[in-house]
Design a protein around this motif. Structure first.
Motif, short mmCIF file in Angstrom:
data_model
loop_
_atom_site.label_atom_id
_atom_site.label_comp_id
_atom_site.label_asym_id
_atom_site.label_seq_id
_atom_site.Cartn_x
_atom_site.Cartn_y
_atom_site.Cartn_z
N HIS A 42 -10.28 3.81 -8.83
CA HIS A 42 -9.79 2.60 -7.37
C HIS A 42 -11.24 3.06 -6.55
CE1 HIS A 42 -5.58 2.66 -7.98
NE2 HIS A 42 -5.37 3.69 -8.43
N VAL A 78 -12.40 1.80 1.03
CA VAL A 78 -11.32 2.42 0.45
C VAL A 78 -10.80 3.44 1.85
CG1 VAL A 78 -10.67 4.03 -1.11
CG2 VAL A 78 -11.99 2.48 -1.75
N ARG A 109 -10.26 -2.88 0.91
CA ARG A 109 -9.82 -3.36 -0.23
C ARG A 109 -8.60 -2.42 -0.83
NH1 ARG A 109 -14.32 -1.79 -2.81
NH2 ARG A 109 -12.99 -0.13 -4.07
N THR A 110 -9.02 -1.40 -0.89
CA THR A 110 -8.15 -0.44 -1.50
C THR A 110 -7.58 0.46 -0.39
OG1 THR A 110 -9.03 -0.52 -3.53
CG2 THR A 110 -7.72 1.34 -3.43
N ILE A 116 -5.02 3.85 -0.28
CA ILE A 116 -4.16 4.74 -1.29
C ILE A 116 -3.22 5.79 -0.34
CG2 ILE A 116 -4.28 6.52 -3.12
CD1 ILE A 116 -6.90 5.44 -3.97
N ALA A 169 -1.45 -3.24 3.38
CA ALA A 169 -0.94 -3.50 1.81
C ALA A 169 -1.43 -2.22 1.03
CB ALA A 169 -1.45 -4.57 1.31
N ILE A 170 -0.32 -1.30 0.62
CA ILE A 170 -0.76 -0.32 -0.11
C ILE A 170 -1.09 -0.50 -1.53
CG2 ILE A 170 0.18 2.21 -0.60
CD1 ILE A 170 -0.45 1.73 2.40
N SER A 171 -2.15 0.20 -2.05
CA SER A 171 -2.54 -0.01 -3.32
C SER A 171 -1.89 0.83 -4.48
CB SER A 171 -4.12 -0.07 -3.67
OG SER A 171 -4.64 -0.83 -2.54
N ALA A 172 -1.75 1.98 -4.01
CA ALA A 172 -0.89 3.17 -4.71
C ALA A 172 -0.56 4.01 -3.75
CB ALA A 172 -2.17 3.68 -5.65
#
Length: 421
Positions: free
Chosen positions: A15, A111, A140-141, A143, A163-166
């Protein structure tokens, strides 16, 4: 929320890209599973920048992989060791400005690693409602480490536009910070401070021996409030004794308000689902317009050194950054502006085993100007700097310095004053 990925099955390197700016949760809100994975994977990821905030863990050490460029808004907590080793790049900003800088994209994050609780009403920021949430809005990411041992706190719902990527399951409980051991000097300073605080005052206080000693000395006070950057186990002691009731605050009545919770499992359990504790953003906890409306708001902060005119250095010692700006200026100015409020600086009179005076002719750097200081407290007493001249300030500051340094300080002041004629 989908089921979190087991920590052992999560590949953080997938990521992150070389050159990324990474913001990680700070203090007790550090997502330990993710930050430890970042350090372990760093050699395979390549060069990245990591913004730490304040550290209370030992995740990021001076021997961390060289491709991690480490930064923070101060060399506070465990960050001091990084600074002394030349591994920390410090951003000298007011704490209240950090969230705004990320919101306005003056500061950016590619991130974000964040710690959350899957709470009763959705995802909760839990232990810190700080600039990390604003950084996550534009990253962008993002976590998220989901930790069931984090308290589900009021005022700290995760903003719905993040927005949660993982989602990753936590491998360990959150960071804890024990209350300080109170030596004789801290207890004497705490006693002086307690005598300055009236009943029904609302307090802002930090972490460390002097704030802990102050709170420990307030057991006979009545109806105190808390509106602070942090709340600790010592604050909880006063809540349980009925000393902190928050009854007379002009807003948030009955509620202890902080931006971060820094303590032990005992504090976290107390805050979990408790409507009498809220973890609010800096736009509420540090905002001047809010602070100036709090009757008897007493801002109590420490420093590395204070000079004879009342100028405060909370950043530098021996040419090295070992502190930071933090919320010092925000809260001091709020205390001075509030009705019946005070801006108080408290510190031991010496350092290095009594060989160095912390009352000095001139500070190494000015974090807080003397025009924003009301009272300075050491174990030797209180210097009231309100509405007095520079000469009178010097006399009062010398009187609370360690006796071994008073003569030299007085001589230095006389020589400096005569040189200006």
């Amino acid at each position: 929320m989908p089921d979190p990925i087991p920590h052992g099955a999560f590949d953080i390197a997938a990521h992150i890209r070389p050159g990324d700016r990474i913001v990680v949760g700070q203090c007790t809100a550090e997502p330990l599973t993710l930050t430890e994975a970042l350090v372990a994977a760093a050699p395979a990821i390549g060069p990245v920048e990591v913004f730490l905030g304040t550290g209370f863990s030992r995740t990021f050490r001076p021997d961390a992989p060289e491709n991690l460029s480490l930064g923070a808004y101060g060399a506070t907590g465990t960050n001091a060791a990084l600074s002394r080793a030349g591994r920390l790049d410090v951003l000298p900003m007011h704490y209240s400005a950090l969230a705004e800088a990320y919101a306005g994209k003056a500061l950016t994050a590619d991130v974000v690693l964040i710690q959350l609780r899957d709470g009763r009403n959705g995802l909760s920021l839990g232990l810190a409602n700080d600039y990390v949430a604003q950084a996550a809005r534009h990253a962008r990411t993002v976590i998220a480490e989901i930790n069931p041992d984090v308290p589900d706190t009021g005022g700290a719902a995760l903003p719905g536009d993040i927005a949660i990527s993982a989602f990753v399951a936590a491998a360990k409980p959150p960071v804890e910070a024990q209350a300080s051991r109170l030596d004789e000097v801290a207890q004497r300073i705490g006693a002086h401070l307690a005598a300055l605080i009236p009943d029904r005052a609302t307090l802002q206080i930090g972490i460390g021996a002097i704030p802990d000693a102050t709170l420990a000395a307030l057991g006979n006070h009545h109806d105190l409030g808390i509106h602070s950057g942090v709340a600790t186990d010592r604050v909880l002691d006063l809540i349980e004794k009925g000393v902190v009731t928050n009854r007379f605050k002009p807003f948030d009545p009955g509620v202890t308000v902080a931006n971060t919770l820094i303590g032990t499992r005992r504090l976290y359990d107390f805050a979990d689902g408790n409507a009498a504790v809220e973890v609010r953003p800096a736009s509420h906890t540090h905002d001047h317009g809010v602070l100036r409306r709090i009757d008897r708001f007493h801002a109590i902060n420490s420093a590395i050194e204070v000079d004879l005119t009342g100028q405060v250095n909370s950043e530098m010692a021996g040419g090295v950054c070992v502190g930071g700006v933090g919320g010092l200026v925000d809260f001091a100015r709020g205390g001075r502006a509030a009705p019946g409020g005070r801006a108080i600086i408290a510190l031991p009179s010496t350092a290095a085993g009594g060989t160095v005076s912390r009352i000095v002719p001139r500070v190494a750097t000015v974090t807080l100007p003397h025009s924003d200081v009301d009272l300075v407290v050491t174990e030797h007493g209180v210097a009231d700097l309100r509405s007095v001249t520079l000469k009178q300030r010097a006399e009062r500051m010398i009187a609370i310095a360690d006796p071994a340094f008073r003569e030299d300080l007085a001589r230095g002041w006389r020589d400096g004053a005569s040189g200006q004629r």
